[in-house]
Write a protein that holds these residues in place. Sequence first.
Motif, short mmCIF file in Angstrom:
data_model
loop_
_atom_site.label_atom_id
_atom_site.label_comp_id
_atom_site.label_asym_id
_atom_site.label_seq_id
_atom_site.Cartn_x
_atom_site.Cartn_y
_atom_site.Cartn_z
N SER A 121 0.63 -1.37 -0.11
CA SER A 121 -0.30 -0.14 0.11
C SER A 121 1.04 1.20 -0.09
CB SER A 121 -0.85 0.01 1.11
OG SER A 121 -0.02 0.33 2.16
N ASP A 122 0.45 2.24 -0.41
CA ASP A 122 0.65 4.05 -0.84
C ASP A 122 1.60 4.07 1.13
OD1 ASP A 122 0.45 4.82 -2.92
OD2 ASP A 122 -1.05 5.23 -3.18
N SER A 123 1.06 3.26 2.43
CA SER A 123 1.17 3.94 3.00
C SER A 123 2.30 3.30 3.98
CB SER A 123 -0.01 3.88 4.52
OG SER A 123 -0.68 2.67 4.59
N GLU A 124 2.69 2.19 3.32
CA GLU A 124 3.37 0.90 3.59
C GLU A 124 4.78 1.30 2.75
OE1 GLU A 124 2.60 -3.86 4.10
OE2 GLU A 124 1.57 -2.91 2.36
N ASP A 126 5.18 5.07 1.96
CA ASP A 126 5.48 5.60 2.25
C ASP A 126 6.58 5.31 4.18
OD1 ASP A 126 4.38 7.45 1.17
OD2 ASP A 126 3.18 7.92 1.94
#
Length: 181
Positions: A121-124, A126
């Motif tokens: 995911s984008d959060s992972e 980031d």
Amino acid sequence: MRECDVCKIIENKDSFNLIYEDSICIAIIHEIPAVKGHVILFPKEHYPIFEEVPKKVINHIFKITNKISTVIFDSMSCQGTNIIINNGITAGQELPHFIINIIPRFENDNINFEWTPNKKSDSELDITQTIIKQALNAKKEIEQKKEITNSEPEPIHIQNKQPNKVFNVGALGVENIKILK
């Protein structure tokens, strides 16, 4: 290191298919190659993993890796080369000595280095980016501090316009003072 198989190769290099040697590293044809022309290159000094190899040695070894890869590409008529470092047991390192594999690649050579991408995911991504960037910045700061403490201090130049005047240099140290006349 006597119990290291790679160090034993260095001690008995004439028993192997040596293709390159200098004061820092040695390269031989791999005894059990992935394909014809598979070369392993390693430092003569014992370094178990990449992170322990001094920067000067790494710089030299990568120059030689490039030279050998170029020669393999040209002389073996291959379509490419893989430059591989298995760094740590989990990464496939089988011997406790830093080694670079230079593997010629031929069409239909049946070597498969592909893996299934694992979407994050984008959060992972980031979070991972932040962790690595912070660690790199911290390492950079430590290296800069080492450079400052290990560097030679700049001499202090004092223009002596009064030949009879005595300078009190205190804790500066005589080695850092140059009296100019």
